[in-house]
Write a protein that holds these residues in place. Sequence first.
Motif, PDB file in Angstrom:
ATOM      1  N   THR A 282       0.833  -1.201   0.000  1.00 29.36           N
ATOM      2  CA  THR A 282       0.000   0.000   0.000  1.00 29.36           C
ATOM      3  C   THR A 282       0.862   1.243   0.000  1.00 29.36           C
ATOM      4  O   THR A 282       1.859   1.304   0.713  1.00 29.36           O
ATOM      5  CB  THR A 282      -0.909  -0.003   1.245  1.00 29.36           C
ATOM      6  N   CYS A 283       0.482   2.216  -0.778  1.00 26.46           N
ATOM      7  CA  CYS A 283       1.219   3.469  -0.845  1.00 26.46           C
ATOM      8  C   CYS A 283       1.050   4.229   0.466  1.00 26.46           C
ATOM      9  O   CYS A 283      -0.053   4.360   0.972  1.00 26.46           O
ATOM     10  CB  CYS A 283       0.709   4.318  -2.003  1.00 26.46           C
ATOM     11  N   ALA A 284       2.147   4.694   0.989  1.00 26.65           N
ATOM     12  CA  ALA A 284       2.063   5.410   2.264  1.00 26.65           C
ATOM     13  C   ALA A 284       2.435   6.878   2.097  1.00 26.65           C
ATOM     14  O   ALA A 284       2.704   7.576   3.055  1.00 26.65           O
ATOM     15  CB  ALA A 284       2.973   4.756   3.284  1.00 26.65           C
ATOM     16  N   GLN A 285       2.442   7.339   0.865  1.00 26.55           N
ATOM     17  CA  GLN A 285       2.869   8.725   0.645  1.00 26.55           C
ATOM     18  C   GLN A 285       1.763   9.725   1.002  1.00 26.55           C
ATOM     19  O   GLN A 285       2.031  10.870   1.270  1.00 26.55           O
ATOM     20  CB  GLN A 285       3.300   8.911  -0.806  1.00 26.55           C
ATOM     21  N   CYS A 286       0.510   9.280   0.897  1.00 30.20           N
ATOM     22  CA  CYS A 286      -0.561  10.118   1.423  1.00 30.20           C
ATOM     23  C   CYS A 286      -1.650   9.204   1.956  1.00 30.20           C
ATOM     24  O   CYS A 286      -1.510   7.986   1.944  1.00 30.20           O
ATOM     25  CB  CYS A 286      -1.089  11.123   0.385  1.00 30.20           C
ATOM     26  N   ASP A 287      -2.762   9.771   2.409  1.00 32.17           N
ATOM     27  CA  ASP A 287      -3.779   8.957   3.067  1.00 32.17           C
ATOM     28  C   ASP A 287      -4.786   8.324   2.123  1.00 32.17           C
ATOM     29  O   ASP A 287      -5.701   7.644   2.565  1.00 32.17           O
ATOM     30  CB  ASP A 287      -4.553   9.829   4.068  1.00 32.17           C
ATOM     31  N   ALA A 288      -4.657   8.589   0.832  1.00 29.42           N
ATOM     32  CA  ALA A 288      -5.686   8.120  -0.095  1.00 29.42           C
ATOM     33  C   ALA A 288      -5.777   6.595  -0.123  1.00 29.42           C
ATOM     34  O   ALA A 288      -6.822   6.034  -0.433  1.00 29.42           O
ATOM     35  CB  ALA A 288      -5.432   8.667  -1.485  1.00 29.42           C
ATOM     36  N   GLY A 289      -4.673   5.927   0.187  1.00 28.87           N
ATOM     37  CA  GLY A 289      -4.723   4.471   0.278  1.00 28.87           C
ATOM     38  C   GLY A 289      -4.718   3.749  -1.051  1.00 28.87           C
ATOM     39  O   GLY A 289      -5.427   2.762  -1.237  1.00 28.87           O
ATOM     40  N   CYS A 290      -3.936   4.228  -2.001  1.00 32.16           N
ATOM     41  CA  CYS A 290      -3.811   3.501  -3.256  1.00 32.16           C
ATOM     42  C   CYS A 290      -2.980   2.248  -3.012  1.00 32.16           C
ATOM     43  O   CYS A 290      -2.085   2.244  -2.177  1.00 32.16           O
ATOM     44  CB  CYS A 290      -3.121   4.369  -4.300  1.00 32.16           C
TER      45      CYS A 290
ATOM     46  N   LEU B  37      -1.036   5.240 -10.308  1.00 32.31           N
ATOM     47  CA  LEU B  37      -0.309   5.794  -9.171  1.00 32.31           C
ATOM     48  C   LEU B  37       0.025   7.242  -9.520  1.00 32.31           C
ATOM     49  O   LEU B  37       0.286   7.545 -10.668  1.00 32.31           O
ATOM     50  CB  LEU B  37       0.989   5.004  -9.016  1.00 32.31           C
ATOM     51  N   CYS B  38       0.023   8.105  -8.533  1.00 37.07           N
ATOM     52  CA  CYS B  38       0.384   9.489  -8.842  1.00 37.07           C
ATOM     53  C   CYS B  38       1.895   9.676  -8.695  1.00 37.07           C
ATOM     54  O   CYS B  38       2.600   8.786  -8.241  1.00 37.07           O
ATOM     55  CB  CYS B  38      -0.383  10.468  -7.968  1.00 37.07           C
ATOM     56  N   GLY B  39       2.374  10.834  -9.080  1.00 34.57           N
ATOM     57  CA  GLY B  39       3.806  11.103  -9.038  1.00 34.57           C
ATOM     58  C   GLY B  39       4.372  10.994  -7.633  1.00 34.57           C
ATOM     59  O   GLY B  39       5.477  10.498  -7.424  1.00 34.57           O
ATOM     60  N   LEU B  40       3.584  11.448  -6.685  1.00 30.24           N
ATOM     61  CA  LEU B  40       4.016  11.369  -5.295  1.00 30.24           C
ATOM     62  C   LEU B  40       4.185   9.913  -4.882  1.00 30.24           C
ATOM     63  O   LEU B  40       5.160   9.544  -4.217  1.00 30.24           O
ATOM     64  CB  LEU B  40       2.973  12.069  -4.417  1.00 30.24           C
ATOM     65  N   GLY B  41       3.247   9.098  -5.315  1.00 34.57           N
ATOM     66  CA  GLY B  41       3.328   7.670  -5.008  1.00 34.57           C
ATOM     67  C   GLY B  41       4.554   7.030  -5.642  1.00 34.57           C
ATOM     68  O   GLY B  41       5.265   6.233  -5.026  1.00 34.57           O
TER      69      GLY B  41
ATOM     70  N   SER C 263      -8.662  12.000  -2.694  1.00 35.23           N
ATOM     71  CA  SER C 263      -8.195  10.761  -3.311  1.00 35.23           C
ATOM     72  C   SER C 263      -7.933  11.003  -4.796  1.00 35.23           C
ATOM     73  O   SER C 263      -8.671  10.536  -5.664  1.00 35.23           O
ATOM     74  CB  SER C 263      -9.252   9.662  -3.121  1.00 35.23           C
ATOM     75  N   PRO C 264      -6.886  11.754  -5.078  1.00 33.48           N
ATOM     76  CA  PRO C 264      -6.707  12.283  -6.441  1.00 33.48           C
ATOM     77  C   PRO C 264      -6.585  11.241  -7.545  1.00 33.48           C
ATOM     78  O   PRO C 264      -7.060  11.472  -8.659  1.00 33.48           O
ATOM     79  CB  PRO C 264      -5.434  13.120  -6.342  1.00 33.48           C
ATOM     80  N   VAL C 265      -5.970  10.095  -7.245  1.00 32.36           N
ATOM     81  CA  VAL C 265      -5.817   9.115  -8.320  1.00 32.36           C
ATOM     82  C   VAL C 265      -7.186   8.553  -8.696  1.00 32.36           C
ATOM     83  O   VAL C 265      -7.521   8.387  -9.874  1.00 32.36           O
ATOM     84  CB  VAL C 265      -4.852   7.986  -7.911  1.00 32.36           C
TER      85      VAL C 265
HETATM   86  S1  SF4 Z   1      -2.802   9.576  -4.215  1.00 36.97           S
HETATM   87 FE1  SF4 Z   1      -0.680   9.228  -4.784  1.00 36.97          FE
HETATM   88  S2  SF4 Z   1       0.461   9.463  -2.889  1.00 36.97           S
HETATM   89 FE2  SF4 Z   1      -1.668   9.226  -2.307  1.00 36.97          FE
HETATM   90  S3  SF4 Z   1      -1.886   7.044  -1.916  1.00 36.97           S
HETATM   91 FE3  SF4 Z   1      -2.452   7.399  -4.050  1.00 36.97          FE
HETATM   92  S4  SF4 Z   1      -0.545   7.041  -5.215  1.00 36.97           S
HETATM   93 FE4  SF4 Z   1       0.008   7.308  -3.051  1.00 36.97          FE
END
Ligand code: SF4
Lengths: 231, 732
Positions: B60-68, B95-99, B221-223
């Motif tokens: 799980t991506c931990a870069q933000c809270d969206a939980g991708c 996945l976003c750039g941050l992820g 949850s941008p993605v």
């Molecule tokens: S929005 Fe980007 S940073 Fe946030 S959980 Fe999804 S992939 Fe990761």
Amino acid sequence: MYRYLRLPILLVGLFLAVSAYAANNSQPALTTEDGLGPQVQQPIEFPHNRHAGLHDASDPNKGGMEINCQYCHTYARRSAVAGIPPLQKCMGCHNSIDSVKDRPRIKELFKYWEAKKPIPWKKVHDLPDFVRFNHERHVKRFVEQQNRPVQEACGYCHGDVKEMTVARRQKPLAMGWCASCHEKDHPVTAEGGTPVDGQAYWYSFQKPVKTSDSALAPKAKGPNDCWQCHK
Amino acid sequence: MIDSGIDRRDFLKVLGWSGAAVALSGCGNTSIEDGKETVVSYVEANDYMVPGIGVYFNSTCAQCDAGCSINGRIREGRVLKLEGNPDSAINKGKLCGLGQAGVQHHYNPDRVREPLLRKGNKGEAISWDKAYALIAEKMAGVQGDEIALLSGGVSGHLKVLLGNYLDSLNTKNHFVYEAVAPGVVRAANQKAYGVEMPRYRLDKAKVILSFGADFLGAWVSPVHFSQQYAQFRKGVDGQRGVLVQVESKMTLTGANADRWLAVKPGTEGVLALGIINALGTAAGEVADLVKEYSLVRVSRETGVSVSQIEKVTALLKMRSPSLVLAGSAAEGYAHGSQNAAAINLLNQVLGNVGKTIEAPVSVPFPQMVPSKGNTAALKKFNDGLSAGKYKVVFSFGANPVFTAPGAFKFKDNFAKAGFKVAFAHYLDETALQADLVLPLDSALEDWGTQVPEYLTEGAQINIQQPLMEKLHANTRGVGDIVLALLKQKKSEEYKSYEDYYAYLRSALLQNKGALGGGGADDDTFWTDTLSRGIVKLAGSAVGLTGHQNVAGLKLPAVAEENEHYPLYLIPGVTASLRDGRHTNQPWLQESPDPLTTIVWDSWVEIHPKKATELGIVEGDIVEVTSRTGSVKAQVYIFPGIHPEAVSIPVGRGHDAMGRYAKGYGVNPFQIMDAVFEVETGELAMHETRVKIHKTGQRVLVVKDEGAAGALQMGRKIASRVSTDQIDLSKEV
Ligand code: SF4
């Protein structure tokens, strides 16, 4: 005027700078006196001859065990890089070969195993990062397709390993040398061969030349696209 | 460079010669590392581990809270690249750039590697045993309410464990803080819809009217929203969806909008009520409420022209269902709740509730649902600190010394706490103030479960698992630390769990049936769960009320002009830096801001008109001063900002954290005033007023946008029309 002066100065300067850098940056010589790669000090002198060499019918304690290269180097046929066999592989046999357990090299081997530490082997063959040699393709082509003996196929590049103790680079592994083989005509329909007219000559072999003599297998040159190796 | 007299031909000559020099001097060796470099083999290898061939693990991506959910490629035991896990309903393989930059979090050279104990100004490396013993020692005789924990949002089993720990300490002081969080919108939604976050169906809407919700960039949850947005653009019935964005500072979403309306900061609610009035469909008390909001008045107060309001109204009438979103720009004022309520009312009048605003699902394990971070929590924590209430303080997952508004004087207050323990990845601003720093595993080394705040189709528990061996022997997972601390208090209860992994495994196995693994044996269920990386749960739909109470809705009079501080400061939240916790990942510094193309630095966005008025040009260093403080940064002239506002992106301006973060740009949090949203007590992030003046220095703005840029070298490659000149009836 200014411009004409400037360029040669730049050129000479650059030439000197780069040569100085290259000279200082001590690289192993391209070839050693005997034309082979450098002698490499390994943490354990692995006797290739003992493992892959031919049986000595007169004395089973001498000679080799004729182990297939691929038994240990299993990754060569599965991946672009051959890797190094995991320590576990050595132990698979040596755990149950009591007769040699007291030999210094085997003791050393056990030490690594018990510490669960990999053996820090030194590279014997290495290509620059811009070259991608694919072991899998070569093994498939020569061993699986053409049923060549494994030692012969591996030997094209690695030399006669069954005669060596610690392996040493036998061939220059430079582009010209690779090309010298790729430029040869290879039969493309050997036993187990590939259809020719339907497109599927082996991987990216160049289009086969058909000879008038239909009894002869068509021949083709090896891949020569730049990107085959420079990806 | 360009006119230095060396042309291409000369350049090639030089190149050729230096190449020759290399060849002559023997660099042409092919076997460059023969006999030098070590090749390391596996000691033991599984069948699937083949050198040169990647294997893939879900986590799980931990870069933000969206939980991708992520899918990492691992080769030779090293994680190389992250992609999205296609099985997740949240990000569906994207996945976003941050992820993507998550690998730089893991391999970051500035990670803390040993527990550090403060010795004057230095940190002395100590052992974990000593660190734990020290915590126990400091805790002795301390009352429960003298202990506080500040954390970012937590969910899943970590939340459960953390809760148990706090209970064992007899404290209720858990402050869940996120510097950038939709705190006010959550509260407003709770009132309007009965839930904090309904499920937004951008994909079902025919028109989206977004009041500063940057859903393509940094909002919630941008993605997920980006994918819905793609559907929305394709159209529900072949008609391309129309996006109207109302905000004072253009966001990434605003840049994608068909119609971008610059609104006077803080008047979003006025515009929403004006539109309700113009729609003319409301009756009863709603009609009574909005009847004063005539087009002329609304236009005067918001700065949006009458014809624009009419066009938007016509669009909303023509196409249904639509979706109206209240984003961070609307909620960032003292009357943010009222703004959000007005916007939610518009949704209700348009009949969107139940159509594009759906009920979310609930997670069957309530103890695992996220504790959502907000800024009101920071205020409480800060008040406690300033009163000197806390003897022992823990902090993780947040960097309040960096993100607290300058007016809080947080750093000084933090110093008043007796013994400060920070669990940290980097020596960031907060960790530097701590007495004891406990180094954390990276997100790609750690175990965990996570329940995202914003769920999409059905509920899910995300699994976080190590993608590779730990890089540093002496880092620990957050869960492991909490478990170790819990063992100090309740050793009997927890002694059977050797580590957090064991706890997690047994906790999940206990609920095997409810997690969809009924019938499977433990090992099969466990391996299966790990390989999927997601546990999907049925989850029941929560009821949606859809009734905005009109009685309490009263927008304040439009703010007076402020003589001393005439401009609004809008903190820009960018998709890659967010609140600045990942600024030490160089990819994020390096990737150009999508709107200004600036890299590695901060900037002040100023409207061209304002700039002319003040005699400012691009690259001028200006001093931006608020009542709280001032920062100096380069100017970027930007038509996408309201003339009465300036914007500085947040996330940069670190004075610690690591080599890629420290010293780049300025931190607008520092000059933020402490103004609060009246109803919720959240920080009103857009309420800071500033003045600017030139310092006389000028720099070259480092940005990707070339001379071509918006001016296109005068070639009119893509021509520009002001939105006023577009006939909407032809557009639709
Ligand atoms: S929005 Fe980007 S940073 Fe946030 S959980 Fe999804 S992939 Fe990761």
